[in-house]
Structures are given as C-alpha cells and as structure tokens.
Design an enzyme around this catalytic site. Structure first.
Site, short mmCIF file in Angstrom:
data_model
loop_
_atom_site.label_atom_id
_atom_site.label_comp_id
_atom_site.label_asym_id
_atom_site.label_seq_id
_atom_site.Cartn_x
_atom_site.Cartn_y
_atom_site.Cartn_z
N HIS A 127 18.83 43.88 18.13
CA HIS A 127 18.10 44.53 17.01
C HIS A 127 18.54 45.96 16.69
O HIS A 127 18.95 46.28 15.59
CB HIS A 127 16.60 44.61 17.33
C1 BDR Z 1 12.27 46.02 18.51
O1 BDR Z 1 11.29 45.93 19.55
C2 BDR Z 1 11.81 46.41 20.75
O2 BDR Z 1 11.45 45.59 21.83
C3 BDR Z 1 13.31 46.49 20.58
O3 BDR Z 1 13.84 47.58 21.32
C4 BDR Z 1 13.48 46.73 19.09
O4 BDR Z 1 13.43 48.10 18.77
C5 BDR Z 1 12.55 44.61 18.02
O5 BDR Z 1 11.38 44.07 17.49
#
Ligand code: BDR
Ligand code: CA
Length: 321
Positions: free
Chosen positions: A251
């Site tokens: 992500h």
């Molecule tokens: C986001 O949530 C976190 O767990 C990850 O680091 C990312 O920023 C994804 O939904």
C-alpha cells in the site's frame, strides 16, 4: 525540487515506502514524523530508526515523534498484520554475538513534536513542501488546527488511505488509516489543502508475492535483501491465512511511486467526504468518481489505476540498487 515530509506509522509497507523514497534521487526527504497507527507512536519511532539504519545516509532527515492517539476515538492498531513490533518481529533477531541484527540508527529525535515539525517545515518551504501521509492523519489535522494560515502553504498532501468501490480492510466499508482517525481525515478533507488520495482500490492492484520477493532478492546477500525477506514474513503469513495468497499489498509504497513515476497512475478529481459517525460505516470515504460532470466542487485527486507490473519493476530496481 521535490521537498518531502513523510508522516508514517511503520508498519511493514511503510518501511518499504520509506526505503523507496530514501533511494529515489529526485526526492529530498527533509523530515519524517511518526504517528500511532499500525503500532503505538513510540514503537513506530523505534521502527523508523531501524529502517534508517539500513541505509548508508550521509545525513539523516529530521525525525520527530507525533501524536500517540487519534483525535476522538481510542487507538486501534494492526499488530496482527504487521507483527508485535510492527516490522514482523525483526527486533527480536540477534547476530551470533548477541547484538541486534537490526540496530537503531544513531539519529537524533527532534525535541519538538511531530506536529510542530510539520508546521516548521511548511514555514521553511512554503508552497513547496509535499506531505506524504502513510498513516492516520492525526498529526496533519492537528497541525492544521494549530496553524491554519501556515498550513495553507502546503504544496499538497499525498495520502494512502480510503476506499471507494472496493471493500475495506478493517470493516466492509473502511480502510485502516481513515478508520483509525476518521475525525482527522474529515478535517484534512475540509481544510482546502490540495489532496491526492491513493485508496485501496489502487493499492489492491499491486500484489507482491512471496515468490517474487525471493526471486528478486536471490542474487543479493546484503542487509537490505535480508530485511526485505525477514520483515515481511509475518505479514505474508497473515495474508495466506486471511486474504488467500502468500504475499501482501505494498500500500504505502504507491504514494511514493506517484512522485517518482507519475505516468504509471491514473486519477480523477472528486469531492471526498469522510463518515465519522456511522455505526456500520465509521471511517468510510464517500465520493462519486464519475468525473467532472458530477463533481462541481472537487477537493481531491483520487487515484483509480496503476500499471502494477511496471510499478513493481521500478520498486525492485530502486530498492535493491
Ligand atoms: C494502510 O494501513 C496500514 O496497515 C498500512 O501501513 C497502510 O498504511 C493500508 O490500509
Ligand atoms: Ca502505514
């Protein structure tokens, strides 16, 4: 010049994003602030130092610790995804002589808070500073509350968060970063600062499989490739059991990709709103993505597509160089 401040809650994918950013010569990472999210901010700050120690930097960015809890809601963390320490439990690993395999960088933590550092950096680089937000938007919203006039001089915020047409990853309708602090996200979307939002709809298009990671790192036997393999294992196990494949979504690396390889991404403008109250929909991001026809008052660029293969190629090319 791309002057960047990264606000982050490392986090396995945050770690990859930070490494990618720090290895991208066109980006000047002036400062990094931490926030509670995946883990408590104290742990997030330690993790940041562990990540910085992987690189041979001649000079560290300015580092400051930010807010420990969301504006209104109690903190929700994601240790079940990222490991107890947020980095796949690599803090427990030791060298044969007993020393930590992943030590902390010898980098000062600023005496001012993350919020004050954000304000200070906008003041130092008015209209130039890009804030890359990889965690809940708590620090940024508090900075806006504290000094709205100064914060109007942000160049833009590029945030990973939200979800529009896909399912959420905390609830059916909500993505983690917005779910953790919906009130902060609401403030930021209503503040008038230029926002680029990279939602799950895009980040779900990029799947880093365990197989690909092994293949890419095979030729290397350095601390970076070891870190990539060891820090991501717990996360990939979580995905195998809960999502259905051995790998994970990177992500937070995508907002960095938007800065370094913008041609790989597609976006539309829209008016984005955040649900702060709903029993079933708290943290939901709401927008009509049918383009200008239905958006007379857009407040964000919403990313909708990425060339996943080319993104992953460029990611590995940079991170292992
Ligand atoms: C986001 O949530 C976190 O767990 C990850 O680091 C990312 O920023 C994804 O939904
Ligand atoms: Ca994150």
């Amino acid at each position: 010049m791309n002057r960047i401040l990264i606000d982050t809650d490392p986090g396995v994918d945050d770690a990859l994003a930070l490494l990618l950013a720090l290895k991208s010569p066109e980006l000047h990472i002036e400062a990094i602030t931490t926030v509670s999210g995946n883990v408590h901010v104290d742990q997030a700050t330690q993790n940041l130092l562990r990540i910085l120690a992987l690189l041979d930097l001649s000079e560290y960015p300015i580092v400051a610790k930010g807010k420990s809890k969301p504006l209104v809601k109690p903190l929700v963390k994601a240790e079940h995804v990222h490991g107890n320490d947020g980095l796949g439990n690599i803090s427990e690993l030791r060298n044969p002589d007993g020393s930590p395999r992943y030590p902390l960088a010898n980098c000062d933590i600023s005496t001012i808070s993350g919020v004050d550092l954000i304000i200070e950096m906008v003041r130092r680089f008015p209209d130039e500073l890009v804030i890359v937000a990889l965690g809940p938007l708590t620090n940024i919203s508090v900075a806006i509350q504290k000094d709205p006039e100064c914060m109007r001089r942000i160049n833009s915020v590029i945030m990973m968060g939200g979800v529009f047409s896909d399912y959420g990853n905390v609830t059916t309708t909500a993505e983690f970063n917005v779910y953790v602090d919906p009130h902060a996200a609401h403030e930021v979307f209503n503040s008038g600062v230029p926002i680029h939002i990279v939602p799950l709809d895009v980040t779900h298009q990029v799947i880093l499989t365990g197989e690909r990671l092994i293949a890419e790192t095979k030729a290397f036997n350095d601390k970076m490739s070891k870190f990539l393999i060891e820090s991501t294992q717990a996360c990939m196990e979580f995905y195998r059991e809960n999502v259905g494949f051995y790998g994970f979504h990177v992500h937070d690396a995508l907002p960095i990709g938007i800065l370094t390889h913008p041609h790989l991404f597609e976006n539309v403008t829209a008016h984005v709103q955040v649900e702060t109250e709903g029993n079933l929909t708290s943290g939901m991001t709401v927008a009509d993505l049918r383009g200008d026809r239905v958006n007379t008052n857009p407040n964000a660029n919403v990313y909708i597509n990425v060339d996943s293969d080319k993104f992953l190629d460029s990611f590995f090319q940079r991170i292992l160089s």
